[in-house]
Scaffold this motif. Structure first.
Motif, PDB file in Angstrom:
ATOM      1  N   GLN A 193       0.806  -1.213   0.000  1.00 20.30           N
ATOM      2  CA  GLN A 193       0.000   0.000   0.000  1.00 20.30           C
ATOM      3  C   GLN A 193       0.843   1.268   0.000  1.00 20.30           C
ATOM      4  OE1 GLN A 193      -3.408  -0.118  -0.426  1.00 20.30           O
ATOM      5  NE2 GLN A 193      -2.676  -2.169  -0.887  1.00 20.30           N
ATOM      6  N   SER A 194       2.157   1.145  -0.035  1.00 26.14           N
ATOM      7  CA  SER A 194       3.028   2.318  -0.108  1.00 26.14           C
ATOM      8  C   SER A 194       3.635   2.382  -1.494  1.00 26.14           C
ATOM      9  CB  SER A 194       4.134   2.227   0.943  1.00 26.14           C
ATOM     10  OG  SER A 194       4.908   1.062   0.763  1.00 26.14           O
ATOM     11  N   ALA A 195       3.940   3.598  -1.934  1.00 25.59           N
ATOM     12  CA  ALA A 195       4.473   3.785  -3.278  1.00 25.59           C
ATOM     13  C   ALA A 195       5.810   3.075  -3.427  1.00 25.59           C
ATOM     14  CB  ALA A 195       4.633   5.267  -3.565  1.00 25.59           C
ATOM     15  N   GLN A 196       5.974   2.375  -4.542  1.00 26.17           N
ATOM     16  CA  GLN A 196       7.214   1.694  -4.851  1.00 26.17           C
ATOM     17  C   GLN A 196       7.886   2.417  -6.017  1.00 26.17           C
ATOM     18  OE1 GLN A 196       8.165  -1.246  -2.973  1.00 26.17           O
ATOM     19  NE2 GLN A 196       6.568  -0.283  -1.751  1.00 26.17           N
ATOM     20  N   ALA A 197       8.823   1.753  -6.650  1.00 26.22           N
ATOM     21  CA  ALA A 197       9.438   2.319  -7.837  1.00 26.22           C
ATOM     22  C   ALA A 197       8.375   2.554  -8.896  1.00 26.22           C
ATOM     23  CB  ALA A 197      10.503   1.368  -8.361  1.00 26.22           C
ATOM     24  N   ALA A 198       8.607   3.574  -9.750  1.00 25.78           N
ATOM     25  CA  ALA A 198       7.625   3.917 -10.767  1.00 25.78           C
ATOM     26  C   ALA A 198       7.266   2.705 -11.612  1.00 25.78           C
ATOM     27  CB  ALA A 198       8.174   5.031 -11.659  1.00 25.78           C
ATOM     28  N   ALA A 199       5.949   2.492 -11.779  1.00 25.59           N
ATOM     29  CA  ALA A 199       5.424   1.414 -12.617  1.00 25.59           C
ATOM     30  C   ALA A 199       5.961   0.048 -12.233  1.00 25.59           C
ATOM     31  CB  ALA A 199       5.698   1.706 -14.085  1.00 25.59           C
ATOM     32  N   ALA A 200       6.184  -0.175 -10.941  1.00 27.23           N
ATOM     33  CA  ALA A 200       6.619  -1.501 -10.492  1.00 27.23           C
ATOM     34  C   ALA A 200       5.535  -2.520 -10.788  1.00 27.23           C
ATOM     35  CB  ALA A 200       6.917  -1.464  -8.994  1.00 27.23           C
ATOM     36  N   ARG A 201       5.959  -3.728 -11.118  1.00 26.46           N
ATOM     37  CA  ARG A 201       4.990  -4.792 -11.374  1.00 26.46           C
ATOM     38  C   ARG A 201       4.310  -5.161 -10.058  1.00 26.46           C
ATOM     39  NH1 ARG A 201       5.767 -10.475 -14.649  1.00 26.46           N
ATOM     40  NH2 ARG A 201       3.965 -11.560 -13.771  1.00 26.46           N
ATOM     41  N   PRO A 202       2.983  -5.082  -9.999  1.00 29.44           N
ATOM     42  CA  PRO A 202       2.285  -5.453  -8.766  1.00 29.44           C
ATOM     43  C   PRO A 202       2.230  -6.969  -8.620  1.00 29.44           C
ATOM     44  CG  PRO A 202       0.696  -4.892 -10.454  1.00 29.44           C
ATOM     45  CD  PRO A 202       2.062  -4.655 -11.060  1.00 29.44           C
ATOM     46  N   LEU A 203       1.891  -7.422  -7.420  1.00 29.00           N
ATOM     47  CA  LEU A 203       1.664  -8.847  -7.224  1.00 29.00           C
ATOM     48  C   LEU A 203       0.386  -9.240  -7.947  1.00 29.00           C
ATOM     49  CD1 LEU A 203       2.159 -11.597  -5.780  1.00 29.00           C
ATOM     50  CD2 LEU A 203       0.671 -10.737  -3.962  1.00 29.00           C
ATOM     51  N   VAL A 204       0.491 -10.205  -8.841  1.00 28.75           N
ATOM     52  CA  VAL A 204      -0.672 -10.722  -9.563  1.00 28.75           C
ATOM     53  C   VAL A 204      -0.672 -12.237  -9.410  1.00 28.75           C
ATOM     54  CG1 VAL A 204      -1.891 -10.862 -11.756  1.00 28.75           C
ATOM     55  CG2 VAL A 204      -0.489  -8.848 -11.259  1.00 28.75           C
ATOM     56  N   TYR A 205      -1.745 -12.775  -8.849  1.00 26.04           N
ATOM     57  CA  TYR A 205      -1.863 -14.223  -8.731  1.00 26.04           C
ATOM     58  C   TYR A 205      -2.097 -14.826 -10.120  1.00 26.04           C
ATOM     59  CZ  TYR A 205      -2.190 -13.566  -3.701  1.00 26.04           C
ATOM     60  OH  TYR A 205      -1.917 -13.240  -2.397  1.00 26.04           O
ATOM     61  N   THR A 206      -1.431 -15.928 -10.382  1.00 29.23           N
ATOM     62  CA  THR A 206      -1.427 -16.509 -11.724  1.00 29.23           C
ATOM     63  C   THR A 206      -2.627 -17.413 -11.975  1.00 29.23           C
ATOM     64  OG1 THR A 206      -0.163 -18.448 -11.036  1.00 29.23           O
ATOM     65  CG2 THR A 206       1.102 -16.488 -11.677  1.00 29.23           C
ATOM     66  N   ARG A 207      -2.777 -17.787 -13.225  1.00 35.18           N
ATOM     67  CA  ARG A 207      -3.837 -18.726 -13.591  1.00 35.18           C
ATOM     68  C   ARG A 207      -3.705 -20.041 -12.848  1.00 35.18           C
ATOM     69  NH1 ARG A 207      -6.454 -17.827 -18.678  1.00 35.18           N
ATOM     70  NH2 ARG A 207      -6.498 -20.076 -19.068  1.00 35.18           N
ATOM     71  N   SER A 208      -2.496 -20.519 -12.695  1.00 34.28           N
ATOM     72  CA  SER A 208      -2.314 -21.787 -11.976  1.00 34.28           C
ATOM     73  C   SER A 208      -2.735 -21.639 -10.526  1.00 34.28           C
ATOM     74  CB  SER A 208      -0.864 -22.245 -12.069  1.00 34.28           C
ATOM     75  OG  SER A 208       0.003 -21.355 -11.385  1.00 34.28           O
ATOM     76  N   GLN A 209      -2.575 -20.448  -9.941  1.00 33.89           N
ATOM     77  CA  GLN A 209      -2.949 -20.248  -8.549  1.00 33.89           C
ATOM     78  C   GLN A 209      -4.462 -20.207  -8.353  1.00 33.89           C
ATOM     79  OE1 GLN A 209      -0.098 -16.891  -8.100  1.00 33.89           O
ATOM     80  NE2 GLN A 209       0.487 -17.866  -6.186  1.00 33.89           N
ATOM     81  N   TRP A 210      -5.220 -19.834  -9.399  1.00 29.34           N
ATOM     82  CA  TRP A 210      -6.680 -19.925  -9.239  1.00 29.34           C
ATOM     83  C   TRP A 210      -7.249 -21.211  -9.825  1.00 29.34           C
ATOM     84  CZ3 TRP A 210      -9.378 -19.700 -13.894  1.00 29.34           C
ATOM     85  CH2 TRP A 210      -8.923 -18.870 -14.932  1.00 29.34           C
ATOM     86  N   GLY A 211      -6.365 -22.114 -10.228  1.00 22.53           N
ATOM     87  CA  GLY A 211      -6.815 -23.447 -10.627  1.00 22.53           C
ATOM     88  C   GLY A 211      -7.347 -23.542 -12.030  1.00 22.53           C
ATOM     89  N   ALA A 212      -6.837 -22.703 -12.944  1.00 20.98           N
ATOM     90  CA  ALA A 212      -7.307 -22.760 -14.333  1.00 20.98           C
ATOM     91  C   ALA A 212      -6.966 -24.110 -14.962  1.00 20.98           C
ATOM     92  CB  ALA A 212      -6.669 -21.626 -15.140  1.00 20.98           C
ATOM     93  N   ASP A 213      -7.950 -24.737 -15.560  1.00 22.23           N
ATOM     94  CA  ASP A 213      -7.738 -25.971 -16.304  1.00 22.23           C
ATOM     95  C   ASP A 213      -7.391 -25.576 -17.739  1.00 22.23           C
ATOM     96  OD1 ASP A 213      -7.781 -28.375 -17.607  1.00 22.23           O
ATOM     97  OD2 ASP A 213      -9.770 -28.977 -16.935  1.00 22.23           O
TER      98      ASP A 213
END
Length: 410
Positions: A193-213
Motif C-alpha cells: 500500500q506504499s508507493a514503490q518504484a515507478a510502474a513496479a509490477r504489482p503482485l498478480v496471482y497466476t492462472r495456476s494459482q486460481w486453478g485454471a484448467d
C-alpha cells in the motif's frame, strides 16, 4: 550418585522444551480444477410461475429497457417470449444465457432470479455480452454476461424481445466451478500500500494459482502490436464473496466464457477482488499485449481489468481502486502511455459497441467500458472513481516519457 534436585531438572527441561519446533501443516498446492457446465433449454411460457413473480420480472425487464439508449429501447415489455422456472437442480454458482447466432441479431432483455436455502433472490437484469474480435467471434454464441450467485438450486428466467425475433437454441448455462484446498490460501503476499518504484509490477496471482484448467482453452493467444488504452470493467454478481470463493468465481467465469459464449479463453486480461488482490486473466503472458474479449468493438490495442462484483449501487473498496491503478500503471508504462491523455481507437463494431465498424473514436487512455459500449459497466461507483484511478496511475508511473517517437538515423 545423588539425584538432581527437582528445581534443577525443571531449569534444564524448560529451555529444552521451548526449543522444540512448532510444526505447521504444509500449504495446499494449487492444482487445475475442471468446472462442470450444464446447459438447459429455455422455451415457452410456463403457466405455473406465480403472479407475483410475473409482476416483479415485468418491472425489472421494463426498468432495464428504460435504462437503455432510446434508439435501443425497442417495443415495450408485455407478455414474455420465455418464462421458465426450475427447482431442485444440481447446485450451481454462476449462470448465463446464450443463443444461436443469427442475422439480424435480435436485442433481448433477460432477467433472472435464483433459489437457495434462503428462498428466492430478487430479479436481476443480465447485461448483454460483448463481441470478441471477428477472428474469435466465428465460433461464438451471443448471450449475456455471467452472474455469480453462489450455491443455488433453482432458477427462473424471463426473456423479452426488444427488436428482432426470438433466436434458436436459447439456453441457460449453469456452472459449478469445483473446489480445491488451495482456494483458501493462494501463495503470495497482499498488495503493498506504499508507493514503490515507478510502474513496479504489482503482485498478480497466476492462472495456476486460481486453478485454471488449461485444457479448456480453445486456441493459442493472439497479440496486439501495442497498448493504447486500458478499460475498467466489473463482473456484476455478488459483492459479499469471501477470499476463498474468488478462485471459484474466476474458474466459473472462465468456463462460461469458453463453454457458454464460445470464446477461446476468459475475456478479461486481469481481475481484481474486493480485498485488493489482482489475478491473471487471459492466457498469453501478463507482460505481453494479449488480445482479450472484454470491450465490444475495442479489443484491439487495449487491455482490461475487471472488478469482481456489482458496483452499480455498492462502493468499490479503496484497496480495489488502488490495485486497478497499480496494474494500469505497470501495463501503460510498457507502452509509454499517459493515463491522463486521450487516444484514438478504431471500432470493429458489433455486439454492444456504441460505434459502427471503422469509426475512429477518441477515448481516455484509462476508460470505463460504458464510454464505448451500451452498458452500465463498470458500475456507477467505479465509473465515478476513474479520475482517482487516473491520478493514482500517474503517481505510480512517476517521472517517465510518454509516447516516444522513433528518430531516423542515416
Amino acid at each position: 550418585m545423588r539425584k538432581a534436585p527437582s528445581a534443577l531438572l525443571l531449569s534444564v527441561l524448560v529451555p529444552l522444551a521451548g526449543a522444540v519446533p512448532v510444526l505447521t501443516p504444509p500449504q495446499a498446492a494449487p492444482r487445475p480444477v475442471a468446472p462442470e457446465v450444464r446447459s438447459h433449454a429455455l422455451r415457452g411460457v410456463e403457466l405455473g410461475v406465480d403472479r407475483e413473480a410475473r409482476r416483479a420480472s415485468f418491472a425489472v425487464s421494463s426498468s432495464a429497457r428504460a435504462a437503455a439508449p432510446p434508439v435501443d429501447e425497442g417495443r415495450p415489455a408485455g407478455r414474455p417470449e420465455v418464462l421458465v422456472s426450475r427447482r431442485q437442480v444440481a447446485t450451481f454458482d454462476l449462470l448465463g444465457v446464450t443463443w444461436q447466432a443469427t442475422s439480424p441479431e435480435p436485442d433481448l432483455t433477460v432477467v433472472v432470479r435464483t433459489h437457495t436455502d434462503r428462498g428466492w433472490s430478487p430479479w436481476t437484469a443480465l447485461d448483454p455480452a460483448v463481441a470478441p474480435r471477428p477472428e474469435e467471434a466465428r465460433a461464438a454464441r451471443p448471450g449475456t454476461e455471467p452472474l455469480w450467485v453462489g450455491a443455488a438450486d433453482g432458477y427462473q428466467v424471463r426473456v423479452d424481445v426488444r427488436t428482432g425475433s426470438l433466436p434458436r437454441d436459447l439456453r441457460i448455462d449453469l456452472i459449478d466451478p469445483g473446489s480445491s484446498p488451495a482456494d483458501a490460501r493462494p501463495q503470495g503476499r497482499r498488495p503493498m500500500q506504499s508507493a514503490q518504484a515507478a510502474a513496479a509490477r504489482p503482485l498478480v496471482y497466476t492462472r495456476s494459482q486460481w486453478g485454471a484448467d488449461e485444457r479448456l482453452r480453445r486456441t493459442a493467444p493472439s497479440y496486439n502490436d501495442t497498448i493504447k488504452a486500458g478499460f475498467v470493467h466489473h463482473t456484476a454478481g455478488s459483492n459479499n464473496y469471501t477470499e476463498a470463493e474468488v478462485p471459484q468465481i474466476l474458474r466459473a467465469i472462465y468456463a462460461y466464457h469458453v463453454k457458454g459464449n464460445g470464446w477461446s479463453d476468459i475475456g478479461y486480461n486481469f481481475l481484481v477482488d474486493r480485498f485488493g488482490r489482482l489475478w491473471e486473466g487471459r492466457y498469453g503472458g501478463m507482460d505481453r499485449a494479449v488480445v482479450g474479449a472484454h470491450t465490444g468493438g475495442f479489443n484491439v490495442d487495449t487491455f482490461a481489468v475487471s472488478a469482481i462484483g456489482n458496483f452499480d449501487k455498492v462502493a468499490a473498496p479503496p484497496v480495489m481502486v488502488d490495485s486497478i491503478a497499480r496494474v494500469m500503471a505497470w501495463k501503460l508504462a510498457m507502452h509509454f502511455r499517459d493515463p491522463n491523455a486521450t487516444t484514438s481507437l478504431t471500432s470493429q463494431g458489433g455486439g454492444t459497441s456504441r460505434y459502427a465498424a471503422g469509426a475512429q473514436v477518441t477515448t481516455g487512455v484509462v476508460s470505463g467500458h460504458r464510454e464505448v459500449g451500451k452498458t452500465s459497466c463498470p458500475g456507477t461507483n467505479v465509473y465515478t472513481q476513474l479520475a482517482t484511478i487516473r491520478a493514482l496511475t500517474a503517481s505510480y508511473l512517476g517521472t517517465t516519457m510518454f509516447s516516444p517517437r522513433a528518430s531516423s538515423t542515416t
